[in-house]
Enzyme design. Sequence first.
Site, short mmCIF file in Angstrom:
data_model
loop_
_atom_site.label_atom_id
_atom_site.label_comp_id
_atom_site.label_asym_id
_atom_site.label_seq_id
_atom_site.Cartn_x
_atom_site.Cartn_y
_atom_site.Cartn_z
N SER A 59 0.78 -1.25 -0.11
CA SER A 59 0.11 -0.22 0.10
C SER A 59 0.62 1.15 0.03
O SER A 59 2.04 1.35 0.40
CB SER A 59 -1.10 0.06 1.37
OG SER A 59 -1.56 -1.20 1.36
N1 SAM Z 1 -0.90 -5.02 4.01
C1 SAM Z 1 -0.32 -5.17 2.67
C2 SAM Z 1 0.97 -4.46 2.78
O1 SAM Z 1 1.51 -4.08 3.64
O2 SAM Z 1 1.60 -4.78 1.85
C3 SAM Z 1 -1.10 -4.71 1.80
C4 SAM Z 1 -1.33 -5.84 0.79
S1 SAM Z 1 -2.35 -5.62 -0.61
C5 SAM Z 1 -2.79 -3.99 -0.85
C6 SAM Z 1 -3.80 -6.58 -0.06
C7 SAM Z 1 -3.46 -8.06 0.36
O3 SAM Z 1 -4.72 -8.71 0.77
C8 SAM Z 1 -3.23 -8.94 -0.95
O4 SAM Z 1 -1.93 -9.41 -0.63
C9 SAM Z 1 -4.23 -10.00 -1.28
O5 SAM Z 1 -3.75 -11.08 -1.59
C10 SAM Z 1 -4.76 -10.07 0.18
N2 SAM Z 1 -6.25 -10.47 0.42
C11 SAM Z 1 -7.23 -10.15 -0.25
N3 SAM Z 1 -8.42 -11.04 0.03
C12 SAM Z 1 -7.91 -11.59 1.20
C13 SAM Z 1 -8.86 -12.58 2.08
N4 SAM Z 1 -9.85 -12.76 1.96
N5 SAM Z 1 -7.93 -12.83 3.04
C14 SAM Z 1 -6.60 -12.58 3.27
N6 SAM Z 1 -5.74 -11.83 2.32
C15 SAM Z 1 -6.87 -11.19 1.30
#
Ligand code: SAM
Length: 212
Positions: A59
Site C-alpha cells: 500500500s
Molecule cells: N498490508 C499489505 C502490505 O502492507 O503490503 C497490503 C497488501 S495488498 C494491498 C492486499 C492483500 O490482501 C493482498 O496480498 C491480497 O492477496 C490480500 N487478500 C485479499 N483478499 C484476502 C482475504 N480474503 N484474506 C486474506 N488476504 C486477502
Amino acid sequence: MFRVQREELVNELIKKGITDLAVIKAIGIVPREKFIEKTMHHIAYKDVALPIGYDQTISQPYTVAFMTQLLNIKKQGLKILEIGTGSGYQAAILYEMGCNVYSIERNLDLHHRTTKLFDKLGIRVHAKYGDGTIGWAEFAPYDGIIVTAGSPSIPLKLKEQLAVGGRMVIPVGDKVSQKLYLIKKISEDKFDVETIPEFTFVPLIGREGWKK
Ligand code: SAM
C-alpha cells in the site's frame, strides 16, 4: 541506508496531515525497501503503492499511515488483526508500534514469502494462510482490525471478533473505488460507523468478500 529518503517520506506524510507521533516514528524506522524487490529500491520511499507480484501491491505509505492512525494505538501490547498480509509492511509498522499482530493472507505464495521475510528481519508477527473475511476466531477478540483490501461489505465475523471498545478500519465499496470505514464497537451489538471517501484498494476475495 535510505535514512534520508525515510525522513523525507515522514515529512511528506506530516505535510499531508498525519499527526499520530507513534505512526510517524514507526514509518521513520521500518525499512520499506526490504518489503519490495531490489529493482524498485530507488522508489521505495515515494508515496505510492508498488507491485509485489501476484497482481498485489504494497500500500501507499500515506494509506498505511492514515489507516494506522485511525486505529488510535495509544499503548503497547494491543492485539491487532490484519487482513491481507501482502508484503508485510503494514504488519511491520504495527509490530514496531508495540502491537501484538495477527495477520492473514489468502495467497499461499505471498504468505510463505512474507513469513520468511518476517523471520529474517526478526519481526514477530503471527501470520496465517487463509480467508481473512472470516477472521481468526482462535485469538479473538481484537483491540483493532485493519483490512488492507477493498470489501463489498463489512464481514460479520470481523465485527464479532472486534473487542468492545475496539476499532476496525476497512475499505468498503465496489471494485474501482472504496470509502474507508472506521467502525467503533460500543457494545456487543452496537457500532458507531464513520466513513471517509475515495480510497482505492485491491479486492478482498473470500467467503464474505468478492467472489473473484
Ligand atoms: N498490508 C499489505 C502490505 O502492507 O503490503 C497490503 C497488501 S495488498 C494491498 C492486499 C492483500 O490482501 C493482498 O496480498 C491480497 O492477496 C490480500 N487478500 C485479499 N483478499 C484476502 C482475504 N480474503 N484474506 C486474506 N488476504 C486477502
